[in-house]
Design a protein around this motif. Structure first.
Motif, PDB file in Angstrom:
ATOM      1  N   ALA A  15       0.823  -1.213   0.000  1.00 59.87           N
ATOM      2  CA  ALA A  15       0.000   0.000   0.000  1.00 59.87           C
ATOM      3  C   ALA A  15       0.857   1.263   0.000  1.00 59.87           C
ATOM      4  CB  ALA A  15      -0.937  -0.006   1.212  1.00 59.87           C
ATOM      5  N   ARG A  16       1.941   1.236   0.755  1.00 56.85           N
ATOM      6  CA  ARG A  16       2.773   2.438   0.894  1.00 56.85           C
ATOM      7  C   ARG A  16       3.807   2.586  -0.215  1.00 56.85           C
ATOM      8  NH1 ARG A  16       4.977   3.386   6.877  1.00 56.85           N
ATOM      9  NH2 ARG A  16       5.520   5.337   5.844  1.00 56.85           N
ATOM     10  N   TYR A  17       4.354   1.458  -0.683  1.00 55.37           N
ATOM     11  CA  TYR A  17       5.521   1.535  -1.561  1.00 55.37           C
ATOM     12  C   TYR A  17       5.328   0.840  -2.905  1.00 55.37           C
ATOM     13  CZ  TYR A  17       7.512   2.696   2.970  1.00 55.37           C
ATOM     14  OH  TYR A  17       7.761   3.271   4.189  1.00 55.37           O
ATOM     15  N   GLY A  18       4.158   0.273  -3.149  1.00 54.33           N
ATOM     16  CA  GLY A  18       3.930  -0.438  -4.407  1.00 54.33           C
ATOM     17  C   GLY A  18       4.135   0.432  -5.633  1.00 54.33           C
ATOM     18  N   GLY A  19       3.865   1.721  -5.493  1.00 54.71           N
ATOM     19  CA  GLY A  19       4.040   2.637  -6.626  1.00 54.71           C
ATOM     20  C   GLY A  19       5.468   2.689  -7.136  1.00 54.71           C
ATOM     21  N   HIS A  20       6.434   2.455  -6.263  1.00 52.54           N
ATOM     22  CA  HIS A  20       7.834   2.470  -6.694  1.00 52.54           C
ATOM     23  C   HIS A  20       8.135   1.270  -7.591  1.00 52.54           C
ATOM     24  CE1 HIS A  20       8.775   5.825  -4.078  1.00 52.54           C
ATOM     25  NE2 HIS A  20       8.156   5.199  -3.085  1.00 52.54           N
ATOM     26  N   PHE A  21       7.617   0.112  -7.220  1.00 49.52           N
ATOM     27  CA  PHE A  21       7.797  -1.058  -8.072  1.00 49.52           C
ATOM     28  C   PHE A  21       7.073  -0.868  -9.404  1.00 49.52           C
ATOM     29  CE2 PHE A  21       8.029  -2.892  -3.717  1.00 49.52           C
ATOM     30  CZ  PHE A  21       9.349  -3.279  -3.754  1.00 49.52           C
ATOM     31  N   LEU A  22       5.867  -0.301  -9.337  1.00 50.86           N
ATOM     32  CA  LEU A  22       5.098  -0.096 -10.565  1.00 50.86           C
ATOM     33  C   LEU A  22       5.817   0.874 -11.496  1.00 50.86           C
ATOM     34  CD1 LEU A  22       2.483  -0.749 -12.104  1.00 50.86           C
ATOM     35  CD2 LEU A  22       1.449   1.264 -11.003  1.00 50.86           C
ATOM     36  N   HIS A  23       6.438   1.891 -10.935  1.00 48.84           N
ATOM     37  CA  HIS A  23       7.185   2.843 -11.768  1.00 48.84           C
ATOM     38  C   HIS A  23       8.267   2.112 -12.561  1.00 48.84           C
ATOM     39  CE1 HIS A  23       9.397   6.397 -13.065  1.00 48.84           C
ATOM     40  NE2 HIS A  23      10.490   5.743 -12.698  1.00 48.84           N
ATOM     41  N   GLU A  24       9.038   1.261 -11.889  1.00 51.58           N
ATOM     42  CA  GLU A  24      10.097   0.536 -12.596  1.00 51.58           C
ATOM     43  C   GLU A  24       9.515  -0.416 -13.636  1.00 51.58           C
ATOM     44  OE1 GLU A  24      13.862  -0.867 -10.681  1.00 51.58           O
ATOM     45  OE2 GLU A  24      13.029  -2.838 -11.220  1.00 51.58           O
ATOM     46  N   ALA A  25       8.457  -1.141 -13.253  1.00 51.20           N
ATOM     47  CA  ALA A  25       7.844  -2.087 -14.186  1.00 51.20           C
ATOM     48  C   ALA A  25       7.316  -1.383 -15.430  1.00 51.20           C
ATOM     49  CB  ALA A  25       6.717  -2.843 -13.488  1.00 51.20           C
ATOM     50  N   ARG A  26       6.689  -0.222 -15.238  1.00 46.87           N
ATOM     51  CA  ARG A  26       6.154   0.518 -16.373  1.00 46.87           C
ATOM     52  C   ARG A  26       7.281   1.093 -17.236  1.00 46.87           C
ATOM     53  NH1 ARG A  26       2.648  -1.115 -18.431  1.00 46.87           N
ATOM     54  NH2 ARG A  26       2.087   0.819 -19.455  1.00 46.87           N
ATOM     55  N   THR A  27       8.389   1.467 -16.617  1.00 45.11           N
ATOM     56  CA  THR A  27       9.538   1.945 -17.395  1.00 45.11           C
ATOM     57  C   THR A  27      10.041   0.835 -18.298  1.00 45.11           C
ATOM     58  OG1 THR A  27      10.186   3.490 -15.633  1.00 45.11           O
ATOM     59  CG2 THR A  27      11.857   2.925 -17.263  1.00 45.11           C
ATOM     60  N   TYR A  28      10.236  -0.353 -17.739  1.00 47.20           N
ATOM     61  CA  TYR A  28      10.667  -1.484 -18.555  1.00 47.20           C
ATOM     62  C   TYR A  28       9.670  -1.762 -19.676  1.00 47.20           C
ATOM     63  CZ  TYR A  28      14.712  -3.240 -15.943  1.00 47.20           C
ATOM     64  OH  TYR A  28      15.950  -3.405 -15.379  1.00 47.20           O
ATOM     65  N   ALA A  29       8.395  -1.766 -19.339  1.00 43.40           N
ATOM     66  CA  ALA A  29       7.374  -2.077 -20.342  1.00 43.40           C
ATOM     67  C   ALA A  29       7.411  -1.092 -21.502  1.00 43.40           C
ATOM     68  CB  ALA A  29       5.989  -2.088 -19.692  1.00 43.40           C
ATOM     69  N   SER A  30       7.723   0.168 -21.215  1.00 45.44           N
ATOM     70  CA  SER A  30       7.776   1.186 -22.268  1.00 45.44           C
ATOM     71  C   SER A  30       8.921   0.948 -23.240  1.00 45.44           C
ATOM     72  CB  SER A  30       7.906   2.577 -21.649  1.00 45.44           C
ATOM     73  OG  SER A  30       9.206   2.799 -21.126  1.00 45.44           O
ATOM     74  N   TRP A  31       9.899   0.142 -22.842  1.00 41.53           N
ATOM     75  CA  TRP A  31      11.055  -0.153 -23.694  1.00 41.53           C
ATOM     76  C   TRP A  31      10.862  -1.414 -24.525  1.00 41.53           C
ATOM     77  CZ3 TRP A  31      15.051   0.442 -19.145  1.00 41.53           C
ATOM     78  CH2 TRP A  31      15.155   1.804 -18.811  1.00 41.53           C
ATOM     79  N   GLN A  32       9.801  -2.150 -24.285  1.00 44.43           N
ATOM     80  CA  GLN A  32       9.632  -3.459 -24.913  1.00 44.43           C
ATOM     81  C   GLN A  32       8.633  -3.370 -26.055  1.00 44.43           C
ATOM     82  OE1 GLN A  32       8.491  -5.620 -21.423  1.00 44.43           O
ATOM     83  NE2 GLN A  32      10.591  -6.159 -20.874  1.00 44.43           N
ATOM     84  N   SER A  33       9.112  -3.726 -27.242  1.00 46.68           N
ATOM     85  CA  SER A  33       8.230  -3.787 -28.401  1.00 46.68           C
ATOM     86  C   SER A  33       8.861  -4.711 -29.425  1.00 46.68           C
ATOM     87  CB  SER A  33       8.027  -2.392 -29.006  1.00 46.68           C
ATOM     88  OG  SER A  33       9.268  -1.864 -29.438  1.00 46.68           O
TER      89      SER A  33
END
Length: 323
Positions: free
Chosen positions: A235-253
Motif C-alpha cells: 500500500a505504501r511503496y507499491g508505486g515504486h515497483f510499478l514505476h520501474e515495471a512501467r519503465t521497462y514495459a515502455s522499452w519493450q516492443s
C-alpha cells in the motif's frame, strides 16, 4: 547456499542532485553492510538519458563498491558494448579487476533502446557487428601484447588480475548472441529462462570447437523486498515497483526484450503477477530458491525503507538459508 544478490540501478524520479547523492551514498553503505553479512553479489546495470535518473556509469559505481567492500562480487548486467570504445572498455575493466582482486563480472549486451544509440551517435542497425568488434578487441587487449586495431598497432596495459582475463559473459536473448558467445568461447548469459537458446548455444560450441557454459536465470527469479507486513508495504511503496515495471514495459516492443517483463498497469496487477514480491522473512526463506535477488531501492524507494528490507533479509532470511 543460494546465490544472494542485491541489485542497484539508482533510479529516483524527480531527484535533486542532493537527494541522488544521498541515494548513491546509501547504496555504497548498503553494499558494505551486505558484504559484511555474506551477501554474494551486487548487481548493477547501464541505461542512458532516462528521465528517472537510471544509472549510466556502472563501472564507476562498481569501483566505488569495491573500495567499500572486501569480498562481494559486482556484476554489471549488462554493459551496452557498442556504446563503448573497446580499448577504453578493456582498460576500465582491467583496472577494476586489479583493484578488486578479480571480483568484477561483466555481462556484455547490445541493449534494446534505439534512443541510447542515437544519443551516442552509434548506428543501431550495425550493433551486432560493432559488438563483435568490441568483444574481439577487449580479448586481444587483455593479453597485454601488441595487436592490430583498425589498421594501427596498439597495446593495452596493465594486464588484468584474472588469468586469462576478467570474467566476461555475452548477454542476450537471440540466436545471434548465442552464436557470438560460442564463436568467441565466452560464457552465455540469456536475459531470461530460455532452455532452447541454451541448447542452441551448446550446439554452436561444438560447431566452433570452443568451450563455454551458460549462466541462465531460473524460470522464477522475482525481484524481492522484505517487510514485516507485506500488505502495508504494498500500500505504501507499491508505486515504486510499478514505476520501474512501467519503465521497462515502455522499452519493450517487437523483438526487444529486457530483464523484467510485466504487463501490469496498477499496483494490484503488479502484486498479482509476482514479478515483484514483498514477502515476510519467513515467506522468503520458504521459497527455497537457488538465487535470491533483493531490490531494496527499486523505483526510487525511500532509502530508509530500503534499509529495512536489507536488514530483514540479512538478519532473518540469510540465517534460514544456511548463511
Amino acid at each position: 547456499m543460494p546465490v544472494t544478490v542485491v541489485r542497484f540501478n539508482l533510479v529516483e524520479p524527480g531527484a535533486t542532485p542532493a537527494s541522488l547523492s544521498g541515494r548513491y551514498q546509501a547504496a555504497l553503505e548498503m553494499a558494505a553492510y551486505a558484504d559484511d553479512r555474506g551477501i554474494t553479489t551486487v548487481q548493477t546495470e547501464e541505461h542512458h538519458g532516462v528521465a528517472n535518473n537510471w544509472l549510466p556509469s556502472p563501472f564507476a559505481f562498481a569501483g566505488a563498491v569495491f573500495g567499500a567492500t572486501r569480498r562481494i562480487a559486482v556484476t554489471v548486467s549488462a554493459v551496452i558494448g557498442p556504446l563503448h570504445d573497446p580499448l577504453r572498455l578493456a582498460e576500465d575493466i582491467a583496472v577494476l579487476d586489479l583493484l578488486s582482486g578479480g571480483r568484477l563480472v561483466t555481462v556484455a549486451g547490445i541493449g534494446y533502446r534505439p534512443e541510447e544509440y542515437a544519443q551516442f551517435d552509434v548506428e543501431w542497425k550495425r550493433r551486432g557487428k560493432i559488438q563483435d568488434e568490441v568483444l574481439e578487441t577487449v580479448l586481444k587487449a587483455w593479453t597485454g601484447e601488441e595487436f592490430i586495431y583498425r589498421g594501427r598497432t596498439v597495446r593495452v596495459t596493465p594486464r588484468p588480475y584474472t588469468d586469462p582475463h576478467p570474467l566476461l559473459l555475452v548477454g542476450g536473448s537471440s540466436k545471434a548472441a548465442a552464436r557470438r558467445a560460442a564463436r568467441l568461447g565466452l560464457p552465455f548469459f540469456p536475459s531470461a529462462h530460455l532452455p532452447e537458446l541454451e541448447a542452441y548455444y551448446k550446439e554452436r560450441l561444438v560447431e566452433y570447437g570452443t568451450e563455454g557454459w551458460t549462466m541462465m536465470p531460473a524460470a522464477e527469479t522475482p525481484l524481492l523486498h522484505i517487510a514485516e507486513d507485506p500488505d502495508e508495504a504494498w500500500a505504501r511503496y507499491g508505486g515504486h515497483f510499478l514505476h520501474e515495471a512501467r519503465t521497462y514495459a515502455s522499452w519493450q516492443s517487437g523483438d526487444i526484450r529486457s530483464a523484467v517483463k510485466s504487463a501490469a498497469t496498477t499496483v494490484a496487477e503488479l502484486r498479482a503477477e509476482g514479478v515483484y514480491r514483498i514477502l515476510t522473512p519467513e515467506a522468503c526463506v520458504a521459497l527455497g530458491f537457488d538465487n535470491y535477488v533483493l531490490h531494496p531501492l527499486s523505483g526510487g524507494m525511500p532509502v530508509e525503507e530500503g534499509w529495512r528490507s536489507l536488514r530483514l533479509f540479512c538478519e532473518r532470511v540469510l540465517p534460514g538459508l544456511g548463511g
